[in-house]
Design a protein around this motif. Structure first.
Motif, PDB file in Angstrom:
ATOM      1  N   ASP A 101       0.981  -0.829  -0.195  1.00  9.78           N
ATOM      2  CA  ASP A 101      -0.499   0.377  -0.391  1.00  9.78           C
ATOM      3  C   ASP A 101       0.916   1.650   0.137  1.00  9.78           C
ATOM      4  OD1 ASP A 101      -2.431  -1.013   0.408  1.00  9.78           O
ATOM      5  OD2 ASP A 101      -2.383  -1.372   2.110  1.00  9.78           O
ATOM      6  N   THR A 102       0.363   2.630  -0.476  1.00 11.38           N
ATOM      7  CA  THR A 102       1.240   3.812  -0.251  1.00 11.38           C
ATOM      8  C   THR A 102       1.005   4.351   0.935  1.00 11.38           C
ATOM      9  OG1 THR A 102      -0.539   4.718  -1.292  1.00 11.38           O
ATOM     10  CG2 THR A 102       0.645   3.523  -2.921  1.00 11.38           C
ATOM     11  N   LEU A 103       1.508   4.758   0.993  1.00 12.28           N
ATOM     12  CA  LEU A 103       1.604   5.698   1.869  1.00 12.28           C
ATOM     13  C   LEU A 103       0.233   7.208   2.304  1.00 12.28           C
ATOM     14  CD1 LEU A 103       5.724   7.568   2.745  1.00 12.28           C
ATOM     15  CD2 LEU A 103       4.292   5.904   3.964  1.00 12.28           C
ATOM     16  N   GLU A 104       0.233   6.546   0.576  1.00 15.74           N
ATOM     17  CA  GLU A 104      -1.125   8.740   0.668  1.00 15.74           C
ATOM     18  C   GLU A 104      -2.727   6.631   2.296  1.00 15.74           C
ATOM     19  OE1 GLU A 104      -4.420  10.218  -1.987  1.00 15.74           O
ATOM     20  OE2 GLU A 104      -2.826   8.891  -3.052  1.00 15.74           O
ATOM     21  N   GLU A 105      -2.395   5.733   1.169  1.00 10.73           N
ATOM     22  CA  GLU A 105      -3.429   5.088   1.484  1.00 10.73           C
ATOM     23  C   GLU A 105      -3.257   4.793   3.426  1.00 10.73           C
ATOM     24  OE1 GLU A 105      -4.269   2.036  -1.205  1.00 10.73           O
ATOM     25  OE2 GLU A 105      -1.982   1.707  -1.044  1.00 10.73           O
ATOM     26  N   ALA A 106      -1.584   5.113   3.616  1.00  7.89           N
ATOM     27  CA  ALA A 106      -1.455   4.500   5.083  1.00  7.89           C
ATOM     28  C   ALA A 106      -2.329   5.856   5.759  1.00  7.89           C
ATOM     29  CB  ALA A 106      -0.231   4.314   5.477  1.00  7.89           C
ATOM     30  N   LEU A 107      -2.161   7.429   4.867  1.00 11.09           N
ATOM     31  CA  LEU A 107      -2.621   8.730   5.730  1.00 11.09           C
ATOM     32  C   LEU A 107      -3.580   9.013   6.492  1.00 11.09           C
ATOM     33  CD1 LEU A 107      -1.258  11.623   6.642  1.00 11.09           C
ATOM     34  CD2 LEU A 107      -2.272  11.990   3.854  1.00 11.09           C
ATOM     35  N   HIS A 108      -4.543   7.802   4.944  1.00  9.89           N
ATOM     36  CA  HIS A 108      -6.213   7.903   5.599  1.00  9.89           C
ATOM     37  C   HIS A 108      -6.768   7.381   6.644  1.00  9.89           C
ATOM     38  CE1 HIS A 108      -6.872   9.960   2.276  1.00  9.89           C
ATOM     39  NE2 HIS A 108      -6.733   9.246   0.947  1.00  9.89           N
ATOM     40  N   GLU A 109      -5.525   5.807   6.779  1.00  2.72           N
ATOM     41  CA  GLU A 109      -5.511   5.245   8.211  1.00  2.72           C
ATOM     42  C   GLU A 109      -5.292   5.722   9.454  1.00  2.72           C
ATOM     43  OE1 GLU A 109      -7.849   2.485   8.261  1.00  2.72           O
ATOM     44  OE2 GLU A 109      -7.941   1.638   6.732  1.00  2.72           O
ATOM     45  N   LEU A 110      -4.136   6.518   9.419  1.00  2.00           N
ATOM     46  CA  LEU A 110      -3.267   7.150  10.561  1.00  2.00           C
ATOM     47  C   LEU A 110      -4.099   8.474  11.202  1.00  2.00           C
ATOM     48  CD1 LEU A 110       0.370   6.291   9.291  1.00  2.00           C
ATOM     49  CD2 LEU A 110      -1.228   5.744  11.321  1.00  2.00           C
ATOM     50  N   ASP A 112      -7.486   8.293  12.431  1.00  2.00           N
ATOM     51  CA  ASP A 112      -7.557   8.276  13.462  1.00  2.00           C
ATOM     52  C   ASP A 112      -7.446   7.346  14.644  1.00  2.00           C
ATOM     53  OD1 ASP A 112     -10.706   9.249  12.701  1.00  2.00           O
ATOM     54  OD2 ASP A 112     -10.614   7.460  11.270  1.00  2.00           O
ATOM     55  N   TYR A 113      -6.143   6.304  13.983  1.00  2.00           N
ATOM     56  CA  TYR A 113      -5.161   5.843  14.969  1.00  2.00           C
ATOM     57  C   TYR A 113      -3.476   6.048  14.968  1.00  2.00           C
ATOM     58  CZ  TYR A 113      -8.565   2.659  14.254  1.00  2.00           C
ATOM     59  OH  TYR A 113     -10.040   2.157  14.242  1.00  2.00           O
ATOM     60  N   ASN A 114      -2.770   6.147  15.925  1.00  2.00           N
ATOM     61  CA  ASN A 114      -1.322   6.268  16.170  1.00  2.00           C
ATOM     62  C   ASN A 114      -0.356   5.283  15.300  1.00  2.00           C
ATOM     63  OD1 ASN A 114      -1.850   8.403  18.234  1.00  2.00           O
ATOM     64  ND2 ASN A 114      -2.171   6.913  19.605  1.00  2.00           N
ATOM     65  N   PHE A 115      -1.233   4.150  15.082  1.00  5.10           N
ATOM     66  CA  PHE A 115      -0.167   3.325  14.695  1.00  5.10           C
ATOM     67  C   PHE A 115      -0.714   2.490  13.669  1.00  5.10           C
ATOM     68  CE2 PHE A 115      -0.416   1.141  18.250  1.00  5.10           C
ATOM     69  CZ  PHE A 115      -0.970  -0.568  17.303  1.00  5.10           C
ATOM     70  N   VAL A 116      -0.750   2.060  12.405  1.00  2.00           N
ATOM     71  CA  VAL A 116      -1.182   1.126  12.263  1.00  2.00           C
ATOM     72  C   VAL A 116      -0.894  -0.474  11.441  1.00  2.00           C
ATOM     73  CG1 VAL A 116      -2.533   0.230   9.548  1.00  2.00           C
ATOM     74  CG2 VAL A 116      -3.118   2.411  10.926  1.00  2.00           C
ATOM     75  N   CYS A 117      -0.628  -1.123  11.164  1.00  4.68           N
ATOM     76  CA  CYS A 117      -0.487  -2.364  11.378  1.00  4.68           C
ATOM     77  C   CYS A 117      -0.179  -3.101  10.300  1.00  4.68           C
ATOM     78  CB  CYS A 117      -0.845  -4.078  12.027  1.00  4.68           C
ATOM     79  SG  CYS A 117      -0.489  -3.923  13.917  1.00  4.68           S
ATOM     80  N   VAL A 118       1.030  -3.264   9.465  1.00  6.06           N
ATOM     81  CA  VAL A 118       1.844  -3.772   8.482  1.00  6.06           C
ATOM     82  C   VAL A 118       1.720  -5.296   8.059  1.00  6.06           C
ATOM     83  CG1 VAL A 118       2.534  -3.417   6.337  1.00  6.06           C
ATOM     84  CG2 VAL A 118       2.483  -1.287   8.415  1.00  6.06           C
ATOM     85  N   VAL A 119       0.272  -5.863   7.349  1.00  7.30           N
ATOM     86  CA  VAL A 119       1.124  -7.256   6.705  1.00  7.30           C
ATOM     87  C   VAL A 119       1.145  -7.258   5.684  1.00  7.30           C
ATOM     88  CG1 VAL A 119      -1.049  -7.685   8.715  1.00  7.30           C
ATOM     89  CG2 VAL A 119      -1.780  -7.658   6.425  1.00  7.30           C
ATOM     90  N   ARG A 131       2.061   7.454  12.693  1.00  6.34           N
ATOM     91  CA  ARG A 131       1.374   8.148  12.793  1.00  6.34           C
ATOM     92  C   ARG A 131       2.238   9.719  12.995  1.00  6.34           C
ATOM     93  NH1 ARG A 131      -3.020  10.770  15.950  1.00  6.34           N
ATOM     94  NH2 ARG A 131      -3.693   9.670  15.164  1.00  6.34           N
ATOM     95  N   ARG A 132       3.457   9.168  13.943  1.00  3.46           N
ATOM     96  CA  ARG A 132       4.576  10.146  14.325  1.00  3.46           C
ATOM     97  C   ARG A 132       5.642  10.462  12.544  1.00  3.46           C
ATOM     98  NH1 ARG A 132       9.649  10.954  17.278  1.00  3.46           N
ATOM     99  NH2 ARG A 132       9.418  12.071  18.389  1.00  3.46           N
TER     100      ARG A 132
END
Length: 150
Positions: A101-110, A112-119, A131-132
Motif C-alpha cells: 500500500d502507499t503512504l497515501e493509503e496509510a495517511l487515511h488510516e492514521l 484515526d489511529y496512532n499506528f497501523v499494522c502492516v501485513v 502517525r509520528r
C-alpha cells in the motif's frame, strides 16, 4: 529513512517506511490480560498489536480495553486480569495495511489511529507505520523544499 527526492505519498510504499515487526512490542491472543497490561505499562504504549502463535495479525489491545474489562457492577474486579485473555477484549476491527500500500493509503488510516499494522498476503504482521513517522517525514520534506526555494 527516505531521501527527499523519493518522498511521494502517492508512490512511496508503506514497507519503505514501516518499523519492522522484530522491533514492535506485541502480545499473543492467548495471553492473559495481566500480561498485556504489563507489556503496555513497561513499554509506555497505550496500545500494541495482537498476534496469533504464527504471527498472524488479529487486532489491537489497548490500556482502555483492559480497564473496561475490569469494571464490575460495584467495583473494579482485578481478578479478571487472570481470568480473561487478550482475545476476549481486543479490538479485532483495527485497520491494517498491506506492505505494498502507499503512504497515501496509510495517511487515511492514521487520521484515526496512532499506528497501523502492516501485513503481507498471508496476514502475517511485517511491521507498523506510525502517525509520528509520517508527520516527521512530511515536516522534513516541507522544510527541505522551503530551503531550496530560498
Amino acid at each position: 529513512m527516505l531521501e527527499a527526492k523519493e518522498f511521494d505519498l502517492a508512490t512511496t510504499l508503506v514497507k519503505d517506511m514501516m518499523v519492522d515487526a522484530e522491533k514492535v512490542a506485541h502480545v499473543q491472543n492467548s495471553n492473559p490480560l495481566e500480561h498485556a497490561l504489563l507489556v503496555l505499562t513497561k513499554t509506555g504504549y497505550n496500545a500494541v498489536p495482537v498476534l496469533d502463535f504464527h504471527g498472524i495479525f488479529e487486532g489491537v489491545i489497548s490500556k482502555s480495553n483492559i480497564i473496561e474489562a475490569m469494571f464490575g457492577l460495584e467495583r473494579i474486579e482485578l481478578e479478571r486480569l487472570d481470568s480473561q485473555t487478550v482475545m476476549d477484549v481486543m479490538n479485532d476491527q483495527a485497520p491494517r495495511l498491506h506492505i505494498n500500500d502507499t503512504l497515501e493509503e496509510a495517511l487515511h488510516e492514521l487520521i484515526d489511529y496512532n499506528f497501523v499494522c502492516v501485513v503481507d498476503d498471508d496476514e502475517v504482521m511485517q511491521g507498523i507505520i506510525t502517525r509520528r513517522q509520517l508527520l516527521k517525514q512530511y515536516r522534513n520534506e516541507y522544510y527541505k523544499s522551503r530551503q531550496k526555494s530560498s
